[in-house]
Design a protein around this motif. Structure first.
Motif, PDB file in Angstrom:
ATOM      1  N   MET A  58       0.841  -1.200   0.000  1.00 38.08           N
ATOM      2  CA  MET A  58       0.000   0.000   0.000  1.00 38.08           C
ATOM      3  C   MET A  58       0.875   1.249   0.000  1.00 38.08           C
ATOM      4  O   MET A  58       0.626   2.199  -0.756  1.00 38.08           O
ATOM      5  CB  MET A  58      -0.907   0.009   1.228  1.00 38.08           C
ATOM      6  N   SER A  59       1.899   1.261   0.826  1.00 40.30           N
ATOM      7  CA  SER A  59       2.797   2.410   0.894  1.00 40.30           C
ATOM      8  C   SER A  59       3.550   2.587  -0.414  1.00 40.30           C
ATOM      9  O   SER A  59       3.685   3.704  -0.923  1.00 40.30           O
ATOM     10  CB  SER A  59       3.778   2.223   2.051  1.00 40.30           C
ATOM     11  N   ARG A  60       4.032   1.480  -0.981  1.00 41.03           N
ATOM     12  CA  ARG A  60       4.804   1.554  -2.223  1.00 41.03           C
ATOM     13  C   ARG A  60       3.957   2.063  -3.388  1.00 41.03           C
ATOM     14  O   ARG A  60       4.459   2.751  -4.278  1.00 41.03           O
ATOM     15  CB  ARG A  60       5.364   0.170  -2.547  1.00 41.03           C
ATOM     16  N   LEU A  61       2.657   1.754  -3.376  1.00 47.35           N
ATOM     17  CA  LEU A  61       1.747   2.165  -4.450  1.00 47.35           C
ATOM     18  C   LEU A  61       1.029   3.478  -4.127  1.00 47.35           C
ATOM     19  O   LEU A  61       0.123   3.868  -4.849  1.00 47.35           O
ATOM     20  CB  LEU A  61       0.722   1.054  -4.708  1.00 47.35           C
ATOM     21  N   ARG A  62       1.428   4.130  -3.051  1.00 45.11           N
ATOM     22  CA  ARG A  62       0.835   5.413  -2.647  1.00 45.11           C
ATOM     23  C   ARG A  62      -0.678   5.304  -2.479  1.00 45.11           C
ATOM     24  O   ARG A  62      -1.453   6.076  -3.024  1.00 45.11           O
ATOM     25  CB  ARG A  62       1.181   6.517  -3.647  1.00 45.11           C
ATOM     26  N   LEU A  63      -1.096   4.308  -1.685  1.00 46.44           N
ATOM     27  CA  LEU A  63      -2.509   4.077  -1.419  1.00 46.44           C
ATOM     28  C   LEU A  63      -2.792   4.307   0.061  1.00 46.44           C
ATOM     29  O   LEU A  63      -2.061   3.822   0.920  1.00 46.44           O
ATOM     30  CB  LEU A  63      -2.895   2.647  -1.803  1.00 46.44           C
ATOM     31  N   SER A  64      -3.871   5.021   0.347  1.00 45.35           N
ATOM     32  CA  SER A  64      -4.246   5.284   1.731  1.00 45.35           C
ATOM     33  C   SER A  64      -4.880   4.037   2.351  1.00 45.35           C
ATOM     34  O   SER A  64      -5.732   3.393   1.724  1.00 45.35           O
ATOM     35  CB  SER A  64      -5.252   6.433   1.789  1.00 45.35           C
ATOM     36  N   PRO A  65      -4.499   3.664   3.579  1.00 45.51           N
ATOM     37  CA  PRO A  65      -5.131   2.526   4.251  1.00 45.51           C
ATOM     38  C   PRO A  65      -6.647   2.675   4.376  1.00 45.51           C
ATOM     39  O   PRO A  65      -7.364   1.679   4.448  1.00 45.51           O
ATOM     40  CB  PRO A  65      -4.456   2.511   5.628  1.00 45.51           C
TER      41      PRO A  65
END
Length: 478
Positions: free
Chosen positions: A373-380
């Motif tokens: 999620m962090s690597r793909l710039r996605l908010s939890p």
């Protein structure tokens, strides 16, 4: 020029959190207005607030004046009577807007019959004219699952226009389309404007923004950071983000030398021939994919790019030829990243639940989800939402995350960046190629953008248009 819509201090909230800061704009007859920005910047939320289609759990504030009628956006009951008649909406995901069981002609004819009041004979004739105008004569009796992503988008466009609305709101109207079809849809949108209509377009495509002209607003993190005539903003950007967006166009990417894969092929195709609807898509195709190799597939919409990938994965059968896989490789390690990300997730489940189900089913490491999620710039926070409650770009990155959890040895990426803004497209393409190099995953990328493939693939396979006399296939170095 007459003002058809005026939006004043429109904002979007999720509880106490402000997702879109107050924006005011006006749509006038004969002048396009375009919202440009990266995935998740708030441009689709702003448009949804204006037309009254925000997802549940989100709230709007501000006022919209339509046809002399003032609507309080804090209330959700004012827009419905105007949909189709005054406002025509082309949504971001055609798969979520089209009836999966209804042929294309019938979906378009409904608007002509129920909104314009035509007889069914007249409505069907009008639908056939609409399909012909979009180059879809052969699709009249096909259901959405029998259409390519680009064809489905054009059907949704025709359905949105069928009611004769003077204001068209187009959310990423050209995603998944080849350059020729993209320019065709852009011309159709401009025809609506030239006929005295108003147009609000949400896009991440610089080519579309340039061709539409009119007024342009650039959005970032829920606020407008730059605004003015499109030609002026794109030629002389003042904000750093606008400059980065322009620089992220694939034509500006560095040329990377090819790095052919090594070792035994992960997958081999021999003598593949496929026909659809009496038309030969490709003939005698042979292909070896080695570990870590990146191969691009390019060609116009409907030429068989997606079909080729489905044949390689065993999801479709060729007329002739065979496909063999490397020995000892589990079936689930051959995966597809769908052109339309809603295809990858159950509609009624929260996205986090769908990922958890995958982890349990295949006994995967769930701790990798936050890392990816962090690597793909996605908010939890996205994991608590259903597929229809996130943007197309966010859903595509979640679909990629889902596949990476399975550690594929072969990934067929069908237009993996067609829903992404230029900056995110560069990041996701870089991530895909990086994973292929790091893990030895063979990667087959389909794209309508030859510039993207020439700068990311080791070699490119070009499929000819099915409308040409006789199929053509050519291999070229990237």
């Amino acid at each position: 020029m007459s003002e058809l819509l005026k939006a004043t201090d429109v904002s979007v909230h999720a509880g106490a959190e402000m997702l879109v800061e107050p924006v005011s704009l006006a749509l006038t007859a004969g002048r396009p207005f375009t919202l440009l920005g990266e995935t998740g910047s708030g441009k689709s939320l702003l448009a949804q607030a204006i037309i009254g289609t925000l997802p549940a759990g989100l709230a709007a504030a501000g006022q919209v004046t339509l046809a002399g009628r003032a609507l309080d956006l804090a209330r959700r009951d004012g827009h419905r009577a105007l949909w189709g008649r005054l406002i025509g909406v082309l949504p971001q995901e055609p798969w979520l807007s089209l009836d999966p069981l209804m042929p294309a002609r019938a979906q378009i004819a409904e608007g002509h019959a129920f909104v314009r009041g035509l007889s069914w004979a007249e409505a069907n004739a009008a639908a056939d004219r609409d399909l012909a105008g979009l180059g879809l004569q052969e699709a009249a009796d096909r259901r959405p699952d029998q259409l390519s992503g680009g064809m489905a988008q054009r059907v949704a466009f025709a359905a949105a226009r069928a009611g004769g609305a003077r204001i068209v709101v187009a959310d990423e109207p050209t995603k998944g389309l080849d350059i020729g079809r993209r320019d065709e849809v852009t011309r159709l949108l401009l025809d609506e404007v030239a006929a005295g209509g108003a147009l609000l377009t949400i896009t991440h495509d610089l080519g579309v923004a340039r061709r539409l002209g009119g007024e342009l607003a650039v959005m970032l993190k829920g606020r407008v950071v730059e605004r003015g005539p499109a030609a002026e903003v794109l030629a002389h950007p003042r904000h750093d983000y606008t400059r980065r967006l322009i620089a992220a166009d694939p034509a500006s990417w560095p040329q990377v030398p090819p790095r052919p894969g090594t070792g035994a092929p992960v997958l081999r195709a021999e003598g593949l021939s496929v026909s659809r609807g009496g038309r030969r898509l490709f003939d005698g195709l042979g292909l070896d994919l080695q570990p870590g190799e990146i191969v691009g597939i390019w060609g116009p919409s409907g030429c068989g790019k997606s079909t080729l990938g489905d044949v390689l994965l065993g999801l479709a059968r060729p007329d002739q030829g065979r496909v063999t896989r490397g020995a000892g490789l589990a079936p689930q390690r051959f995966q597809k990243l769908y052109q339309d990300p809603p295809s990858a997730f159950p509609r009624c489940l929260a996205l986090g639940r769908a990922l958890d189900d995958l982890v349990r089913l295949h006994r995967l490491d769930g701790a990798r989800i936050p890392q990816l999620m962090s690597r793909l710039r996605l908010s939890p926070a996205l994991l608590a939402r259903r597929p229809a409650e996130v943007s197309g770009g966010e859903l595509q990155r979640l679909a990629l995350l889902r596949l990476l959890l399975l550690d594929p040895v072969f990934l067929f990426a069908d237009e993996p960046t067609s829903r992404l803004d230029l900056i995110t497209q560069a990041e996701v393409t870089g991530l895909l190629t990086e994973v292929a190099r790091e893990t030895g995953m063979a990667l087959l990328i389909v794209s309508h953008d030859p510039e993207l493939l020439s700068r990311s693939a080791d070699r490119v396979i070009s499929l000819a248009s099915p409308e040409t006399a006789g199929p053509r296939l050519r291999h070229q170095a990237a």
